[in-house]
Write a protein that holds these residues in place. Structure first.
Motif, PDB file in Angstrom:
ATOM      1  N   GLN A  57      95.734  64.132  39.082  1.00 31.78           N
ATOM      2  CA  GLN A  57      94.802  63.670  38.063  1.00 31.78           C
ATOM      3  C   GLN A  57      94.278  62.285  38.411  1.00 31.78           C
ATOM      4  O   GLN A  57      95.039  61.383  38.758  1.00 31.78           O
ATOM      5  N   ASN A  58      92.970  62.127  38.280  1.00 27.62           N
ATOM      6  CA  ASN A  58      92.351  60.836  38.553  1.00 27.62           C
ATOM      7  C   ASN A  58      92.693  59.833  37.460  1.00 27.62           C
ATOM      8  O   ASN A  58      92.646  60.151  36.268  1.00 27.62           O
ATOM      9  N   ALA A  59      93.002  58.606  37.875  1.00 29.79           N
ATOM     10  CA  ALA A  59      93.335  57.560  36.916  1.00 29.79           C
ATOM     11  C   ALA A  59      92.086  57.058  36.193  1.00 29.79           C
ATOM     12  O   ALA A  59      90.983  57.042  36.761  1.00 29.79           O
ATOM     13  N   THR A  60      92.266  56.672  34.943  1.00 23.97           N
ATOM     14  CA  THR A  60      91.180  56.071  34.175  1.00 23.97           C
ATOM     15  C   THR A  60      91.734  54.895  33.376  1.00 23.97           C
ATOM     16  O   THR A  60      92.900  54.915  32.955  1.00 23.97           O
ATOM     17  N   GLU A  61      90.899  53.883  33.220  1.00 26.08           N
ATOM     18  CA  GLU A  61      91.229  52.722  32.402  1.00 26.08           C
ATOM     19  C   GLU A  61      89.959  52.299  31.694  1.00 26.08           C
ATOM     20  O   GLU A  61      89.129  51.590  32.238  1.00 26.08           O
ATOM     21  N   ASN A  62      89.810  52.765  30.466  1.00 25.85           N
ATOM     22  CA  ASN A  62      88.628  52.434  29.676  1.00 25.85           C
ATOM     23  C   ASN A  62      87.344  52.817  30.424  1.00 25.85           C
ATOM     24  O   ASN A  62      87.131  53.987  30.707  1.00 25.85           O
ATOM     25  N   ARG A  63      86.524  51.856  30.781  1.00 29.72           N
ATOM     26  CA  ARG A  63      85.252  52.152  31.439  1.00 29.72           C
ATOM     27  C   ARG A  63      85.394  52.398  32.938  1.00 29.72           C
ATOM     28  O   ARG A  63      84.416  52.725  33.625  1.00 29.72           O
ATOM     29  N   PHE A  64      86.598  52.255  33.467  1.00 27.50           N
ATOM     30  CA  PHE A  64      86.845  52.387  34.900  1.00 27.50           C
ATOM     31  C   PHE A  64      87.580  53.698  35.183  1.00 27.50           C
ATOM     32  O   PHE A  64      88.552  54.020  34.513  1.00 27.50           O
ATOM     33  N   SER A  65      87.095  54.427  36.151  1.00 29.14           N
ATOM     34  CA  SER A  65      87.761  55.654  36.566  1.00 29.14           C
ATOM     35  C   SER A  65      87.630  55.796  38.076  1.00 29.14           C
ATOM     36  O   SER A  65      86.774  55.172  38.698  1.00 29.14           O
ATOM     37  N   VAL A  66      88.515  56.600  38.639  1.00 34.67           N
ATOM     38  CA  VAL A  66      88.481  56.814  40.079  1.00 34.67           C
ATOM     39  C   VAL A  66      88.249  58.286  40.375  1.00 34.67           C
ATOM     40  O   VAL A  66      88.532  59.161  39.566  1.00 34.67           O
ATOM     41  N   ASN A  67      87.717  58.523  41.566  1.00 32.08           N
ATOM     42  CA  ASN A  67      87.604  59.873  42.114  1.00 32.08           C
ATOM     43  C   ASN A  67      88.463  59.879  43.374  1.00 32.08           C
ATOM     44  O   ASN A  67      88.068  59.359  44.414  1.00 32.08           O
ATOM     45  N   PHE A  68      89.663  60.427  43.250  1.00 32.22           N
ATOM     46  CA  PHE A  68      90.644  60.433  44.329  1.00 32.22           C
ATOM     47  C   PHE A  68      90.598  61.774  45.033  1.00 32.22           C
ATOM     48  O   PHE A  68      90.923  62.816  44.436  1.00 32.22           O
ATOM     49  N   GLN A  69      90.175  61.752  46.267  1.00 34.37           N
ATOM     50  CA  GLN A  69      90.093  62.956  47.092  1.00 34.37           C
ATOM     51  C   GLN A  69      91.092  62.787  48.242  1.00 34.37           C
ATOM     52  O   GLN A  69      90.769  62.200  49.275  1.00 34.37           O
ATOM     53  N   LYS A  70      92.307  63.317  48.030  1.00 35.27           N
ATOM     54  CA  LYS A  70      93.389  63.054  48.980  1.00 35.27           C
ATOM     55  C   LYS A  70      93.103  63.629  50.359  1.00 35.27           C
ATOM     56  O   LYS A  70      93.352  62.990  51.373  1.00 35.27           O
TER      57      LYS A  70
END
Lengths: 114, 113
Positions: A57-70
């Motif tokens: 699952q991609n991490a999110t913090e309020n207005r910030f999110s990541v797209n982690f493609q391992k």
């Protein structure tokens, strides 16, 4: 040795718009952590978001999110509803499990236009 | 909780001198790491201390050294300063190292003339 590449030296975004900062990394390890840090003109490094490699699952913090493609070894940061205070240098960082050492990319300078 | 503090914030030295920088971690944090930031090389890992022991060291010459005290405060020393040592030196602390997020101090800006 692990390497972190940020291919965008500079980016700009209009206030309230969305921007995505790119980061790729190279490692043969399976246990590692990825971070985005923000460094405003004050030079204080501030943690934005953290991702554990074992988590799908991609991490999110309020207005910030990541797209982690391992598989692709890609870790991009999306900033939604950009604010003037988001203007800063953004650094992507890699940390191998079992080590405290952070390996940083060269950084992306983000400008937010009013 | 107070954040990571570093002293001094600014320092000017001349070539050949030595310098000592200090870092006080967040209360309860036992791991302290040091990084050097320059425009040319970016952010580079210097070393990490945990429970007064150096656990990891970056690729820097022996002129760069450090230590950690029983209260987790850390110092780094640079001897025989060179112009290329001019940089922002950042200290980061974490609870116990290994899988713990590091929190950074404001840095010490060193200028070598």
């Amino acid at each position: 040795a692990q390497t972190v590449t940020q291919s965008q030296p500079e980016m700009s975004v209009q206030e309230a718009e969305t921007v995505t900062l790119s980061c790729t990394y190279d490692t043969s390890e399976s246990d590692y952590y990825l971070f985005w840090y923000k460094q405003p003109p004050s030079r204080q490094m501030i943690l934005v978001i953290r991702q554990e490699a074992y988590k799908q699952q991609n991490a999110t913090e309020n207005r910030f999110s990541v797209n982690f493609q391992k598989a692709a070894k890609s870790f991009s940061l999306k900033i939604s509803d950009s604010q003037l205070g988001d203007a800063a240098m953004y650094f992507c960082a890699y940390q191998e499990g079992g080590s405290e050492k952070l390996v940083f990319g060269k950084g992306t300078k983000l400008t937010v236009n009013p | 909780k107070a954040g990571v503090t570093q002293t001094p914030r600014y320092l000017i030295k001349t070539r050949g001198q030595q310098v000592t920088l200090s870092c006080s971690p967040i209360s309860g944090h036992r791991s302290v790491s040091w990084y050097q930031q320059t425009p040319g090389q970016g952010l580079q890992f210097l070393f990490e201390y945990f429970s007064e022991t150096q656990r990891n060291k970056g690729n820097f010459p022996g002129r760069f050294s450090g230590r950690q005290f029983s209260n987790s405060r850390s110092e780094m020393n640079v001897s025989t300063l060179e112009l290329g040592d001019s940089a922002l030196y950042l200290c980061a602390s974490s609870l116990a190292g290994d899988r713990e997020t590091q929190y950074f101090g404001p840095g010490t800006r060193l200028l070598v003339l």
